[in-house]
Design a protein around this motif. Structure first.
Motif, mmCIF file in Angstrom:
data_model
loop_
_atom_site.group_PDB
_atom_site.id
_atom_site.type_symbol
_atom_site.label_atom_id
_atom_site.label_comp_id
_atom_site.label_asym_id
_atom_site.label_seq_id
_atom_site.Cartn_x
_atom_site.Cartn_y
_atom_site.Cartn_z
ATOM 1 N N ALA A 233 0.823 -1.215 0.000
ATOM 2 C CA ALA A 233 0.000 0.000 0.000
ATOM 3 C C ALA A 233 0.853 1.259 0.000
ATOM 4 O O ALA A 233 0.418 2.313 -0.455
ATOM 5 N N LYS A 245 -1.407 4.603 8.474
ATOM 6 C CA LYS A 245 -1.894 3.946 7.259
ATOM 7 C C LYS A 245 -2.509 2.581 7.593
ATOM 8 O O LYS A 245 -3.541 2.196 7.025
ATOM 9 N N LEU A 249 -6.394 1.422 6.807
ATOM 10 C CA LEU A 249 -6.742 0.257 5.989
ATOM 11 C C LEU A 249 -7.555 -0.761 6.775
ATOM 12 O O LEU A 249 -8.444 -1.425 6.221
ATOM 13 N N ALA A 256 -4.149 -5.226 7.228
ATOM 14 C CA ALA A 256 -2.926 -4.452 6.972
ATOM 15 C C ALA A 256 -1.904 -4.673 8.070
ATOM 16 O O ALA A 256 -2.250 -4.905 9.230
ATOM 17 N N PHE A 271 -1.617 -4.093 2.132
ATOM 18 C CA PHE A 271 -3.064 -4.234 2.269
ATOM 19 C C PHE A 271 -3.384 -5.584 2.907
ATOM 20 O O PHE A 271 -4.085 -5.673 3.907
#
Length: 301
Positions: A233, A245, A249, A256, A271
């Motif tokens: 990602a 992040k 996700l 993630a 991801f």
């Protein structure tokens, strides 16, 4: 940039290298073999074939070029597309020599025919091994000679009487000693047998009773399956941004996580991770179509 060089490098480590919008180079392992006519031994090797149906971009080739050339994934993908257009134009009029991989030509049905270079062995386990020519072994049948000496019979002579009596006495003494020795052995065996019976009786008479046995404990051990295929990602300079992040996700339903730090010191976030390559590729396409076109597939063995 020579695209064939990067394909050549990856074939030593992977079984399939896909050139997007062109085709895939696939390796098949072949065991050691011998030519009985030329008496030549060949080591195990990887045979390369070409499959024109493998055209979807799995990110392997572009990611490798980007890391080696220190360029972005998009620039690496553009360079691959330019090389593919060049190959397609050359195939219209002549065969295309792809470095040490082999040659490509178009047949009458305008299908690509690949002729591999058999001089290169992509199997790393066979590094340093080469073909060996053996000379013919000739076998000769030799007549067996008897090693048993032939003893000629001598004429019978008279045996003195005192020698006959001495031989008879020696035989009787030997038989007597053998009989006594056999008697001692039988006595020893009988003693051992009685001791063995007494020991068995003592063991059978002993009874072990546990009034409060411990309960049985069942342990369920779950074997974790290796997941070497990661859909990336992003890569972040600061770990706290990577954590943000991951949380973002996970709220969207992805599993993630941080999968490590690359050679530039950036923290990589995925991801999802998969054990099956086809499943990972299918999920990569979905993510690229719906969420992030910059997502790519990283393979960690």
């Amino acid at each position: 940039m020579t695209l064939a060089t990067y394909i050549n490098d990856l074939l030593y480590r992977y079984d399939c290298v896909i050139v997007p919008d062109f085709g895939g180079f696939v390796t098949n392992k072949i065991g050691a073999k011998i030519n009985h006519f030329t008496h030549t031994f060949y080591p195990p090797t990887k045979q390369i074939t070409f499959n024109s149906h493998l055209k979807h971009n799995d990110g392997l080739l572009a990611n490798y070029i980007a890391s080696v050339e220190n360029i972005s994934f998009e620039k690496a993908s553009t360079a691959i597309s330019l090389s593919v257009i060049k190959w397609q134009n050359e195939l219209e009029s002549k065969s295309v020599e792809i470095d040490s991989l082999g040659s490509l030509t178009l047949n009458e049905n305008r299908k690509i025919v690949f002729e591999p270079n058999k001089e290169v062995n992509y199997l790393t386990a066979s590094f340093g091994l080469s073909t060996v020519d053996s000379s013919t072994i000739k076998r000769y049948k030799a007549q067996a000679k008897s090693l048993i000496p032939i003893v000629k019979k001598e004429e019978k002579k008279g045996i003195p009487v005192f020698i006959k009596y001495a031989a008879t006495a020696a035989i009787l003494l030997t038989l007597g000693f053998a009989g006594y020795n056999g008697y001692q052995q039988n006595q020893h065996k009988e003693t051992l047998a009685n001791q063995q019976k007494d020991l068995e009786k003592k063991i059978q008479s002993a009874t072990f009773i546990i009034s409060n046995p411990l309960p049985t404990i069942e342990l369920n051990v779950v074997k974790e399956t290796a997941k070497p295929y990661h859909i990336i990602a992003g890569a972040f300079q600061f770990p706290e941004n990577a954590e943000k992040k991951i949380n973002q996700l996970k709220r969207k339903g992805f599993d993630a996580k941080i999968i490590g730090v690359n050679k530039w010191g950036l923290t990589q976030v995925s991801f999802n991770s998969f054990a099956d390559r086809d499943e990972a590729t299918n999920n990569l396409y979905k993510i690229q179509d719906t969420l992030s076109k910059d997502a790519w597939l990283l393979i960690k063995k």
